[in-house]
Design a protein around this motif. Sequence first.
Motif, PDB file in Angstrom:
ATOM      1  N   PHE A  90       1.910   3.328  -0.051  1.00  0.00           N
ATOM      2  CA  PHE A  90       0.651   3.531  -0.772  1.00  0.00           C
ATOM      3  C   PHE A  90      -0.131   2.222  -0.901  1.00  0.00           C
ATOM      4  CE2 PHE A  90       1.793   7.571  -3.455  1.00  0.00           C
ATOM      5  CZ  PHE A  90       1.724   8.326  -2.297  1.00  0.00           C
ATOM      6  N   ILE A  91       0.560   1.138  -1.241  1.00  0.00           N
ATOM      7  CA  ILE A  91      -0.130  -0.150  -1.390  1.00  0.00           C
ATOM      8  C   ILE A  91      -0.744  -0.581  -0.065  1.00  0.00           C
ATOM      9  CG2 ILE A  91       0.192  -2.623  -1.816  1.00  0.00           C
ATOM     10  CD1 ILE A  91       2.307  -1.839  -3.911  1.00  0.00           C
ATOM     11  N   ASN A  92       0.006  -0.414   1.016  1.00  0.00           N
ATOM     12  CA  ASN A  92      -0.504  -0.801   2.328  1.00  0.00           C
ATOM     13  C   ASN A  92      -1.732   0.015   2.700  1.00  0.00           C
ATOM     14  OD1 ASN A  92      -0.239  -2.406   4.728  1.00  0.00           O
ATOM     15  ND2 ASN A  92       0.446  -0.556   5.780  1.00  0.00           N
ATOM     16  N   LYS A  93      -1.706   1.316   2.412  1.00  0.00           N
ATOM     17  CA  LYS A  93      -2.873   2.164   2.682  1.00  0.00           C
ATOM     18  C   LYS A  93      -4.079   1.688   1.864  1.00  0.00           C
ATOM     19  CE  LYS A  93      -1.049   5.250   5.495  1.00  0.00           C
ATOM     20  NZ  LYS A  93      -1.510   5.404   6.896  1.00  0.00           N
ATOM     21  N   LYS A  94      -3.835   1.334   0.627  1.00  0.00           N
ATOM     22  CA  LYS A  94      -4.916   0.841  -0.227  1.00  0.00           C
ATOM     23  C   LYS A  94      -5.512  -0.437   0.358  1.00  0.00           C
ATOM     24  CE  LYS A  94      -5.627  -1.454  -4.670  1.00  0.00           C
ATOM     25  NZ  LYS A  94      -4.956  -1.959  -5.896  1.00  0.00           N
TER      26      LYS A  94
ATOM     27  N   LEU B 218      -4.489   7.750   0.870  1.00  0.00           N
ATOM     28  CA  LEU B 218      -3.078   7.876   0.507  1.00  0.00           C
ATOM     29  C   LEU B 218      -2.655   9.334   0.658  1.00  0.00           C
ATOM     30  CD1 LEU B 218      -3.967   5.163  -0.794  1.00  0.00           C
ATOM     31  CD2 LEU B 218      -2.416   5.674  -2.685  1.00  0.00           C
ATOM     32  N   SER B 219      -1.647   9.591   1.495  1.00  0.00           N
ATOM     33  CA  SER B 219      -1.190  10.956   1.764  1.00  0.00           C
ATOM     34  C   SER B 219       0.043  11.266   0.927  1.00  0.00           C
ATOM     35  CB  SER B 219      -0.857  11.126   3.248  1.00  0.00           C
ATOM     36  OG  SER B 219      -2.005  10.951   4.052  1.00  0.00           O
ATOM     37  N   ILE B 220       0.039  12.435   0.288  1.00  0.00           N
ATOM     38  CA  ILE B 220       1.133  12.871  -0.569  1.00  0.00           C
ATOM     39  C   ILE B 220       1.751  14.122   0.029  1.00  0.00           C
ATOM     40  CG2 ILE B 220       1.723  13.794  -2.842  1.00  0.00           C
ATOM     41  CD1 ILE B 220      -0.580  12.154  -3.982  1.00  0.00           C
TER      42      ILE B 220
ATOM     43  N   ALA C 160      -4.036   3.517  -6.127  1.00  0.00           N
ATOM     44  CA  ALA C 160      -5.337   3.598  -5.445  1.00  0.00           C
ATOM     45  C   ALA C 160      -6.491   3.134  -6.327  1.00  0.00           C
ATOM     46  CB  ALA C 160      -5.583   5.033  -4.974  1.00  0.00           C
ATOM     47  N   GLY C 161      -6.357   3.338  -7.640  1.00  0.00           N
ATOM     48  CA  GLY C 161      -7.457   2.992  -8.524  1.00  0.00           C
ATOM     49  C   GLY C 161      -8.600   3.983  -8.403  1.00  0.00           C
ATOM     50  N   GLU C 162      -9.701   3.665  -9.034  1.00  0.00           N
ATOM     51  CA  GLU C 162     -10.838   4.589  -9.074  1.00  0.00           C
ATOM     52  C   GLU C 162     -11.521   4.758  -7.728  1.00  0.00           C
ATOM     53  OE1 GLU C 162     -13.521   3.395 -12.102  1.00  0.00           O
ATOM     54  OE2 GLU C 162     -12.072   3.641 -13.748  1.00  0.00           O
ATOM     55  N   THR C 163     -11.403   3.753  -6.869  1.00  0.00           N
ATOM     56  CA  THR C 163     -12.137   3.798  -5.599  1.00  0.00           C
ATOM     57  C   THR C 163     -11.314   4.390  -4.457  1.00  0.00           C
ATOM     58  OG1 THR C 163     -11.446   1.533  -5.089  1.00  0.00           O
ATOM     59  CG2 THR C 163     -13.545   1.810  -6.238  1.00  0.00           C
ATOM     60  N   GLY C 164     -10.017   4.554  -4.638  1.00  0.00           N
ATOM     61  CA  GLY C 164      -9.156   5.046  -3.570  1.00  0.00           C
ATOM     62  C   GLY C 164      -9.242   6.554  -3.401  1.00  0.00           C
ATOM     63  N   THR C 165      -8.807   7.035  -2.236  1.00  0.00           N
ATOM     64  CA  THR C 165      -8.816   8.467  -1.958  1.00  0.00           C
ATOM     65  C   THR C 165      -7.396   8.953  -1.686  1.00  0.00           C
ATOM     66  OG1 THR C 165      -9.276   8.023   0.381  1.00  0.00           O
ATOM     67  CG2 THR C 165     -11.157   8.460  -1.049  1.00  0.00           C
ATOM     68  N   ILE C 166      -7.158  10.205  -2.075  1.00  0.00           N
ATOM     69  CA  ILE C 166      -5.831  10.810  -1.967  1.00  0.00           C
ATOM     70  C   ILE C 166      -5.976  12.166  -1.294  1.00  0.00           C
ATOM     71  CG2 ILE C 166      -3.898  11.740  -3.298  1.00  0.00           C
ATOM     72  CD1 ILE C 166      -4.686   9.751  -5.534  1.00  0.00           C
TER      73      ILE C 166
END
Length: 315
Positions: A193-197, A203-205, A257-263
Amino acid sequence: MNILVTGGAGFIGRWVVKRLAEDNHRIWILDNLSNSSMNNLKDLQLIYPDITFIAGSITNNHLLESLFANKFNICYHLAASINVQDSIDDPKTTFENDVIGTFNVLEQCKLNKTKFVYMSTCMVYSKALNKEGISESHPTCPASPYAAAKLAGEQLALSYYYAYGLPVTILRPFNTYGPYQKQNSEGGVISIFINKKLMNETLSIYGDGSQTRDFLYVTDCADFVVEAGYSENTKGKVINAGSGFDISITELAKLIAGETGTIKYVTHIHPQSEIQKLLCDAGYSQKLLGWKPKVSLTHGISLTEEFLKHNADWR
């Protein structure tokens, strides 16, 4: 002491070796590098002269016989096939490495009166049923050949304790994370997840993200492993290590991801082997060893992100 660490070039093994080296022991590492890398050891070998690396497998009895001529006081047995999906696709390899390989190491420990510390996994358990979490007496459920092989290794090791009086300790750490963890490791969700960020990727779940995990920072895990080997109180015991706090994978993704990240949510690769709730009750390890984790999840995530920012080899 003279100490052998099988799988010592792996993620957790690297940190166990570091802790042992800081305690001024003479350390031998046996690793076939199938799940690890010499890059994990480069900085340690520069600092600590008493680290000897041997490339080889725990399935090689002749190699083990010659290696045990060093008369080890403790063997920390971390070498294993650890990928759940690989164990489902190819159970034979997992069985040979995790059961037959463990038998080979146990035989040498018996012959040389070497304490045997076995790295098992929280994946042997069925899901947590309450907020108190999973203690060592919790029901087991081998939902994959990997979990079954680890349980078999546990029982085999304990049989050497009861039948031969060999000092044996079984460790069940929960989901360990931190610097040097491989990006393609199934258990390495935090690093992934950190690397994707950092790469501004989604970020894929797997599944719906409601599954929970109890995350343990790697230096806390290494301290637990090492101290369990040192202690006289752990002989014949099965011991958990975890934070005592679980978080859903969705909440974890949002935290990283924080507010700007996508999941996004994707189809699970092995839903039949998913454990829905993993939460550790580490009260027994605290009682036996006085061990408690020191690094919180938020701090551990921050430390891992700093490492990945400055170490492109692990991204």
